[in-house]
Motif scaffolding. Structure first.
Motif, PDB file in Angstrom:
ATOM      1  N   ILE A 348     -11.999  23.389  -4.061  1.00  3.83           N
ATOM      2  CA  ILE A 348     -13.127  22.334  -3.811  1.00  3.83           C
ATOM      3  C   ILE A 348     -14.001  22.745  -4.992  1.00  3.83           C
ATOM      4  CG2 ILE A 348     -15.470  22.020  -2.795  1.00  3.83           C
ATOM      5  CD1 ILE A 348     -13.508  23.628  -0.412  1.00  3.83           C
ATOM      6  N   ALA A 349     -14.455  23.409  -5.857  1.00  2.00           N
ATOM      7  CA  ALA A 349     -15.742  23.162  -7.028  1.00  2.00           C
ATOM      8  C   ALA A 349     -15.054  22.238  -8.269  1.00  2.00           C
ATOM      9  CB  ALA A 349     -15.886  24.973  -7.451  1.00  2.00           C
ATOM     10  N   LYS A 350     -13.430  22.679  -8.764  1.00  2.00           N
ATOM     11  CA  LYS A 350     -13.222  21.777  -9.659  1.00  2.00           C
ATOM     12  C   LYS A 350     -12.836  20.372 -10.048  1.00  2.00           C
ATOM     13  CE  LYS A 350     -11.543  25.770 -11.975  1.00  2.00           C
ATOM     14  NZ  LYS A 350     -10.259  26.174 -12.628  1.00  2.00           N
ATOM     15  N   HIS A 351     -11.589  20.231  -8.450  1.00  2.00           N
ATOM     16  CA  HIS A 351     -11.110  18.833  -7.856  1.00  2.00           C
ATOM     17  C   HIS A 351     -12.182  17.536  -7.112  1.00  2.00           C
ATOM     18  CE1 HIS A 351      -8.798  20.899 -10.635  1.00  2.00           C
ATOM     19  NE2 HIS A 351      -8.405  21.731  -9.712  1.00  2.00           N
ATOM     20  N   SER A 352     -12.862  18.260  -5.911  1.00  2.00           N
ATOM     21  CA  SER A 352     -12.647  17.295  -5.225  1.00  2.00           C
ATOM     22  C   SER A 352     -13.566  16.818  -4.667  1.00  2.00           C
ATOM     23  CB  SER A 352     -13.124  18.308  -3.545  1.00  2.00           C
ATOM     24  OG  SER A 352     -14.123  18.702  -4.192  1.00  2.00           O
ATOM     25  N   GLY A 353     -14.755  16.403  -6.072  1.00  2.00           N
ATOM     26  CA  GLY A 353     -16.445  15.795  -5.962  1.00  2.00           C
ATOM     27  C   GLY A 353     -16.752  16.483  -4.644  1.00  2.00           C
ATOM     28  N   ALA A 354     -16.542  17.876  -4.207  1.00  2.00           N
ATOM     29  CA  ALA A 354     -17.651  17.802  -2.901  1.00  2.00           C
ATOM     30  C   ALA A 354     -18.693  17.861  -3.063  1.00  2.00           C
ATOM     31  CB  ALA A 354     -16.310  18.892  -1.945  1.00  2.00           C
ATOM     32  N   ARG A 355     -19.545  17.583  -2.007  1.00  3.29           N
ATOM     33  CA  ARG A 355     -21.037  18.284  -1.976  1.00  3.29           C
ATOM     34  C   ARG A 355     -21.637  19.693  -1.045  1.00  3.29           C
ATOM     35  NH1 ARG A 355     -23.910  12.649  -0.268  1.00  3.29           N
ATOM     36  NH2 ARG A 355     -22.232  12.528   1.102  1.00  3.29           N
ATOM     37  N   HIS A 356     -20.350  19.316   0.202  1.00  2.93           N
ATOM     38  CA  HIS A 356     -20.691  20.492   0.571  1.00  2.93           C
ATOM     39  C   HIS A 356     -19.070  21.295   0.697  1.00  2.93           C
ATOM     40  CE1 HIS A 356     -23.501  22.568   3.589  1.00  2.93           C
ATOM     41  NE2 HIS A 356     -22.590  22.928   4.047  1.00  2.93           N
ATOM     42  N   GLY A 357     -19.109  22.259   2.001  1.00  2.00           N
ATOM     43  CA  GLY A 357     -18.015  23.242   2.247  1.00  2.00           C
ATOM     44  C   GLY A 357     -17.890  23.878   3.221  1.00  2.00           C
ATOM     45  N   TRP A 358     -16.661  24.084   4.189  1.00  2.80           N
ATOM     46  CA  TRP A 358     -16.723  25.218   4.968  1.00  2.80           C
ATOM     47  C   TRP A 358     -16.141  25.815   5.395  1.00  2.80           C
ATOM     48  CZ3 TRP A 358     -18.413  19.835   5.001  1.00  2.80           C
ATOM     49  CH2 TRP A 358     -19.822  19.335   5.178  1.00  2.80           C
ATOM     50  N   VAL A 359     -16.134  27.445   5.384  1.00  3.24           N
ATOM     51  CA  VAL A 359     -14.621  28.142   6.003  1.00  3.24           C
ATOM     52  C   VAL A 359     -15.132  28.529   7.362  1.00  3.24           C
ATOM     53  CG1 VAL A 359     -14.179  30.477   5.423  1.00  3.24           C
ATOM     54  CG2 VAL A 359     -14.947  28.342   3.331  1.00  3.24           C
ATOM     55  N   THR A 360     -14.047  28.694   7.612  1.00  3.93           N
ATOM     56  CA  THR A 360     -14.247  29.586   9.345  1.00  3.93           C
ATOM     57  C   THR A 360     -12.638  30.011   9.294  1.00  3.93           C
ATOM     58  OG1 THR A 360     -15.098  26.960   9.983  1.00  3.93           O
ATOM     59  CG2 THR A 360     -14.160  28.599  11.936  1.00  3.93           C
ATOM     60  N   VAL A 361     -12.972  31.470   9.600  1.00  2.00           N
ATOM     61  CA  VAL A 361     -11.746  32.013   9.772  1.00  2.00           C
ATOM     62  C   VAL A 361     -11.985  32.283  11.643  1.00  2.00           C
ATOM     63  CG1 VAL A 361     -10.286  34.531   9.221  1.00  2.00           C
ATOM     64  CG2 VAL A 361     -11.935  32.814   7.489  1.00  2.00           C
ATOM     65  N   ARG A 362     -11.207  33.107  12.187  1.00  2.00           N
ATOM     66  CA  ARG A 362     -10.852  33.480  13.627  1.00  2.00           C
ATOM     67  C   ARG A 362     -10.044  34.364  13.822  1.00  2.00           C
ATOM     68  NH1 ARG A 362     -15.372  32.520  13.281  1.00  2.00           N
ATOM     69  NH2 ARG A 362     -16.589  30.280  14.848  1.00  2.00           N
ATOM     70  N   ARG A 363      -9.611  35.316  14.802  1.00  2.00           N
ATOM     71  CA  ARG A 363      -9.078  36.324  14.603  1.00  2.00           C
ATOM     72  C   ARG A 363      -8.584  36.235  16.807  1.00  2.00           C
ATOM     73  NH1 ARG A 363      -7.315  41.894  13.805  1.00  2.00           N
ATOM     74  NH2 ARG A 363      -5.563  42.441  14.426  1.00  2.00           N
ATOM     75  N   GLU A 364      -7.559  35.979  16.987  1.00  2.00           N
ATOM     76  CA  GLU A 364      -7.501  35.325  18.492  1.00  2.00           C
ATOM     77  C   GLU A 364      -5.921  35.793  18.692  1.00  2.00           C
ATOM     78  OE1 GLU A 364      -8.693  33.805  20.607  1.00  2.00           O
ATOM     79  OE2 GLU A 364     -10.103  32.452  18.980  1.00  2.00           O
ATOM     80  N   GLY A 365      -6.290  37.004  18.633  1.00  2.00           N
ATOM     81  CA  GLY A 365      -5.214  38.332  19.399  1.00  2.00           C
ATOM     82  C   GLY A 365      -4.487  38.551  18.214  1.00  2.00           C
ATOM     83  N   ALA A 366      -2.973  38.038  17.649  1.00  2.00           N
ATOM     84  CA  ALA A 366      -1.935  38.474  17.057  1.00  2.00           C
ATOM     85  C   ALA A 366      -2.044  37.464  15.586  1.00  2.00           C
ATOM     86  CB  ALA A 366      -0.817  39.069  17.633  1.00  2.00           C
ATOM     87  N   ARG A 367      -2.620  36.511  16.008  1.00  2.00           N
ATOM     88  CA  ARG A 367      -3.243  35.382  15.045  1.00  2.00           C
ATOM     89  C   ARG A 367      -4.457  35.537  14.013  1.00  2.00           C
ATOM     90  NH1 ARG A 367       2.096  34.177  13.743  1.00  2.00           N
ATOM     91  NH2 ARG A 367       1.509  32.001  13.281  1.00  2.00           N
ATOM     92  N   LEU A 368      -4.348  35.761  12.794  1.00  2.00           N
ATOM     93  CA  LEU A 368      -5.650  34.955  12.109  1.00  2.00           C
ATOM     94  C   LEU A 368      -5.038  33.700  11.489  1.00  2.00           C
ATOM     95  CD1 LEU A 368      -8.110  36.576  10.792  1.00  2.00           C
ATOM     96  CD2 LEU A 368      -6.703  36.675   8.729  1.00  2.00           C
TER      97      LEU A 368
END
Length: 422
Positions: A348-368
């Motif tokens: 994202i920092a090097k190639h995307s030219g983005a102005r904003h980013g989002w990271v979402t992590v969820r643990r549901e049972g036996a899956r991340l």
């Protein structure tokens, strides 16, 4: 039972049969949505089979319309049968000849092609017969009333009427046959068509196991390749960086020892240079260790480590990590999640030219589940760089899945699903 009640029951049965026949006719006519394209696709399918070895590199793209058509039939047949027909396709493992050979070897490709041939040859005829029987049945029963007004030699379907005895018998036999097909066979055509789709388009146990073995073989090869590359990187870093610094420090200490008696000031300077070299070697060692397993995961956990990654980017990145009280994931899964997010944020920092980013992590049972997205220019292609391909290999080594959606001008969304059952 009175004759009136018997007549009422018989009329109810007839209305029910007519209703079922009407519904079946509608379903058979609806099958033309897949039947006509399947029939029209027989020509390019045959051409592809003839030119398969010439056009092998383009095979993964060529089968996409076939998969889309088969998926449409799975949904239609699933609604008729009242149960879902799952798609047996494995996620793409890359581009080029390797993926083309995998598609060519896949049983699901050939089963889709077999369904296309059978469905293309039967769906249109079944729909035409079902629709045509509705006007043909009353027409046949009405023949005795007006056959004499038709031109001489006229023929109604399978019979030629040229006398009153034939006109009073054959139309009723023909109409009864039409009615039998309409009320009894047409509804069964629908079930047979749906069951044919289920038989050919469902993943069989053998197919699932075969494709699973192929997928595991490929992911294992990718994991071994990635592991070998990681070991070579660590060896190179230790040899070219840390070892060189320690050797230089050892030489300075030897020289300092020799000069200590005659020139204490020069000896002190050599001691100080050796100390700086040892400190630099320790810094490089810490960098190598972080490349194996980031210490921040042990200190702060996955949530804190990912928030630290997000905070270190030059653009604002929102990090939302929720484990739903499930506790920590296994160390290998946390390390994979950390490196996936780190690589994605670096892209994202090097190639995307983005102005904003989002990271979402969820643990549901036996899956991340990990989702990293940005509002940049999009157009990310795993085949053009090693970063996204490395993410896919690292995730596949843990039996996870990766999906990348990056339309031009609409940003990039990376979704990773990792098993984390203990």
């Amino acid at each position: 039972m009175s004759s009136e009640m018997t007549a009422t029951i018989e009329m109810t049965d007839v209305r029910g049969a007519l209703r079922r026949a009407a519904e079946a006719t509608g379903l058979l006519a609806g099958a033309l949505r897949t039947g006509l394209p399947a029939m029209l696709g027989l020509v390019p399918l045959t051409a592809c089979l003839v030119l398969i070895f010439i056009a092998l590199p383009w095979l993964p793209s060529a089968v996409k319309p076939l998969h889309a058509l088969a998926n449409a039939e799975r949904r239609r047949a699933g609604r008729i049968l009242g149960r879902e027909i799952p798609a047996p396709y494995a996620p793409p493992q890359g581009d080029g000849m390797g993926e083309a050979r995998r598609v060519l070897r896949s049983p699901s490709t050939w089963r889709d092609a077999a369904w296309m041939v059978v469905h293309g040859l039967t769906a249109f005829q079944a729909a035409v017969i079902a629709v045509a029987l509705w006007p043909a049945t009353p027409l046949s029963f009405s023949l005795p009333l007006w056959w004499w007004a038709a031109p001489e030699g006229s023929q109604a379907a399978f019979i030629t009427l040229d006398s009153w005895p034939k006109a009073l018998t054959l139309p009723f036999v023909q109409g009864a046959l039409y009615l039998f097909v309409l009320l009894w066979l047409v509804p069964r055509f629908v079930r047979w068509q749906a069951r044919l789709a289920e038989a050919l388009l469902s993943p069989t146990t053998r197919t699932s196991l075969t494709e699973r073995v192929e997928e595991l073989t490929e992911t294992r090869a990718g994991a071994l390749e990635a592991h070998g590359a990681e070991l070579r990187r660590i060896e190179r870093d230790l040899h070219d960086g840390t070892q060189a610094q320690l050797v230089a420090a050892m030489l300075r200490l030897g020289l300092a020892d020799r000069r200590f008696e005659g020139d204490p000031d020069a000896s002190r300077a050599l001691f100080l240079e050796a100390r700086e070299g040892i400190e630099e070697a320790l810094t490089q060692l810490r960098t190598v260790i972080r490349g194996i397993y980031p210490p921040i995961l042990s200190d702060r956990g996955l949530a804190g480590a990912l928030r630290a990654l997000a905070a270190g980017l030059p653009i604002p990145v929102e990090a939302d990590v929720g484990m739903n009280g499930a506790g920590r994931a296994p160390a290998a899964v946390e390390a994979a999640a950390y490196f996936v997010v780190a690589e994605a944020l670096t892209n994202i920092a090097k190639h995307s030219g983005a102005r904003h980013g989002w990271v979402t992590v969820r643990r549901e049972g036996a899956r991340l589940t990990i989702t990293v997205r940005d509002d940049g220019r999009g157009g990310a292609d795993p085949g053009r760089g090693s970063g996204l391909a490395g993410i896919r290999r690292r995730v596949a080594a843990l039996d996870g899945t990766t999906r990348i959606d990056s339309p031009d001008g609409e940003g990039t969304t990376l979704e990773v699903d990792l098993p984390c059952g203990s």
